[in-house]
Design an enzyme around this catalytic site. Structure first.
Site, PDB file in Angstrom:
ATOM      1  N   SER A 123       0.783  -0.993   0.032  1.00  0.00           N
ATOM      2  CA  SER A 123      -0.035  -0.002   0.108  1.00  0.00           C
ATOM      3  C   SER A 123       0.821   1.160   0.047  1.00  0.00           C
ATOM      4  O   SER A 123       0.548   2.351  -0.141  1.00  0.00           O
ATOM      5  CB  SER A 123      -0.855   0.063   1.154  1.00  0.00           C
ATOM      6  N   HIS A 144      -2.680  -3.253  -5.948  1.00  0.00           N
ATOM      7  CA  HIS A 144      -3.227  -2.842  -4.621  1.00  0.00           C
ATOM      8  C   HIS A 144      -4.490  -2.896  -4.491  1.00  0.00           C
ATOM      9  O   HIS A 144      -5.301  -1.961  -4.897  1.00  0.00           O
ATOM     10  CB  HIS A 144      -2.597  -1.490  -4.435  1.00  0.00           C
ATOM     11  N   GLU A 156      -5.440  -0.542  -7.485  1.00  0.00           N
ATOM     12  CA  GLU A 156      -4.443   0.465  -7.902  1.00  0.00           C
ATOM     13  C   GLU A 156      -3.290  -0.267  -8.910  1.00  0.00           C
ATOM     14  O   GLU A 156      -2.804  -1.387  -8.055  1.00  0.00           O
ATOM     15  CB  GLU A 156      -3.890   1.230  -7.016  1.00  0.00           C
ATOM     16  N   ASN A 194      -3.782   6.668  -0.613  1.00  0.00           N
ATOM     17  CA  ASN A 194      -3.030   6.752   0.683  1.00  0.00           C
ATOM     18  C   ASN A 194      -2.413   8.045   0.568  1.00  0.00           C
ATOM     19  O   ASN A 194      -2.153   8.821   1.840  1.00  0.00           O
ATOM     20  CB  ASN A 194      -2.131   5.877   0.896  1.00  0.00           C
TER      21      ASN A 194
END
Length: 508
Positions: A123, A144, A156, A194
């Site tokens: 991540s 991801h 992702e 993130n």
């Protein structure tokens, strides 16, 4: 489409919640799937959990029984890495440590065939760094998934410096074939979600540390005014305060301690005290049995003043007028005012926040009875509006403003006078980070907005939100915040360009 043929075997390494979820997704897509874990019996135990969960969904008629049994028949535990030599795709979902991941992929290179694709579910660790020691880093990319992998649609697709275009395309098409929505991103700290989501947590935590409001009121405002599915306190309690704090530290460190990513001392105190959220029973909120849910601090009922006027026809003014009519409250209308006043209730003057504190704005306007309203996703349907009064505002004016908003059918959440308030401050920073992310070529504007809607359930993508509010408004808010609280709030180059060009981020 270059998706892997469903007859090709897939391996998932790491049988925790995420690894088991990815294995379930691949198996339901028709692949033979091997699940491996270094902990004895962990893979078999995870498969038992998958079996139980899928058959429960069949019983609820949410999945087809034949599809589930076929998937389960193709799912098996692998005792050793050497059992994975015939796989066409291997996905790691192990501990989030660079040394562990590089060691794993280094070992796999001597086992798999040359056409086997390698993928990491990291991540936050750069894919480039993970693949740096490989003989063939071009076949390594990021896949991801978001937790829980079987339910969350977003994946992702992360490209490192050496990831080939063919690898990226195959991973993206395979994710699509598995029923997921892929977005493409370069391997930069935090990737898309993130990174861009950091202000959602950071600004709320700063407001708490500044004692502008309490956790329950913060969460309530973000849901009922901002339109977010969860507020930052309940969401970090769900994620785990330790996990969320670790991601924040990782992104902050990776960006060389940029002020906008600075971790929260308040959150670290929770971690140090073992208050990790739901999993420990307490975090910002108390989840222990018998503890009532926390209630937001809302204003008690106040009388609506007899003299009410609505100024201009902006979204907030239109919503106030519409709701007052619906509640059969008499009011006057007037043209838009140069000072931006949206409504007048007796002596009270109500304005939409522009990033200045109410106290500063009252001083600038020489108008003591100044009160600020927060940004609402849709002021017509919002159920709550935050209200901040200048320090020099008379109590009678504050009560009049509350009475007006309550007469229009809003709950009123009084907060301490904080620059930018709650929703506006958070959304402005989300937009700024999103604009900078696209400007740096991490991803496209459409992929960014899609990622934030699907990955963290935002009601709008940040750049779509910018189009709705206006880049100039956001730039003004950030400039005022920067004046009161430093470089953290500096408008990025891309936002400044949008302001001066008048072009949307979605325009070429």
């Amino acid at each position: 489409m270059t998706a892997l043929d469903s007859r090709i075997a897939v391996a998932v390494i790491g049988a925790g919640t995420m690894g088991a979820g990815i294995a379930q997704v691949a198996a339901l897509a028709g692949h033979p799937v091997f699940l491996h874990d270094t902990r004895p019996g962990a893979a078999a135990q995870a498969i038992d959990g998958i079996r139980h969960g899928l058959r429960a969904l069949v019983a609820k008629k949410r999945l087809d029984a034949d599809q589930v049994e076929s998937a389960l028949n193709g799912l098996c535990a692998a005792d050793a890495l050497t059992d994975l030599g015939a796989c066409g795709l291997i996905i790691e979902a192990i501990v989030e440590r660079l040394d562990a991941k590089t060691a794993l992929f280094g070992a796999l290179e001597s086992i798999v065939t040359t056409d086997c694709l390698l993928a990491t579910n990291t991540s936050s660790i750069p894919v480039t760094a993970i693949g740096a020691g490989l003989r063939h880093p071009e076949r390594l990319g990021g896949l991801h998934f978001f937790n829980p992998a079987p339910r969350m649609p977003l994946v992702e697709i992360v490209s490192g410096l050496d990831t080939s275009a063919e690898t990226t395309r195959t991973l993206a098409d395979t994710a699509t074939a598995w029923g997921k929505t892929p977005v493409l991103t370069r391997s930069t700290p935090g990737f898309i979600v993130n990174r861009v989501a950091r202000p959602f947590y950071a600004e709320g935590l700063r407001l708490l540390q500044e004692q502008a409001l309490d956790p329950a009121t913060l969460d309530h405002i973000m849901r009922t005014c901002g339109g977010f599915r969860m507020g930052p306190c309940e969401l970090t309690d769900l994620i785990g305060q330790d996990i969320n704090a670790a991601v924040s530290r990782s992104v902050w460190t990776a960006f060389y301690h940029a002020p906008r990513f600075e971790p929260s001392l308040l959150q670290q105190e929770l971690v140090d005290g073992g208050r990790l959220g739901r999993k420990s029973g307490r975090g910002f909120h108390d989840y222990r049995e018998g503890t009532p849910a926390p209630a937001p601090q809302l204003a008690p009922a106040q009388a609506c003043p007899k003299m009410v006027s609505i100024h201009g026809d902006g979204p907030l003014a239109r919503a106030l007028a519409s709701r007052l009519r619906a509640h059969e409250v008499a009011f006057d209308t007037a043209p838009a005012r140069e000072d931006g006043c949206v409504a007048q209730a007796g002596d009270a003057r109500l304005y939409l926040t522009d990033g200045r504190s109410a106290t500063r704005r009252a001083s600038d306007l020489n108008q003591p009875a100044t009160l600020l309203l927060d940004l609402a996703l849709d002021p017509e349907t919002a159920t709550c509006l935050p209200l901040a009064a200048a320090r020099q505002c008379p109590e009678s004016a504050r009560q009049a403003a509350i009475g007006l908003l309550q007469a229009a059918g809003y709950e009123v959440a009084p907060i301490q006078d904080a620059p930018g308030m709650v929703v506006m401050r958070t959304v402005a920073m989300l937009i700024n980070e999103a604009a900078d992310t696209v400007h740096q070529g991490v991803c496209s504007a459409p992929d960014l907005d899609l990622a934030m809607r699907l990955g963290v359930n935002y009601p709008l993508g940040p750049l779509d939100w910018c189009d709705r509010i206006g880049a100039r408004v956001i730039g003004t808010v950030l400039t005022h915040l920067r004046g009161s609280d430093g470089e953290r709030y500096r408008p990025c180059v891309a936002l400044q360009s949008a302001i001066h060009s008048g072009k949307s981020f979605h325009e070429a």
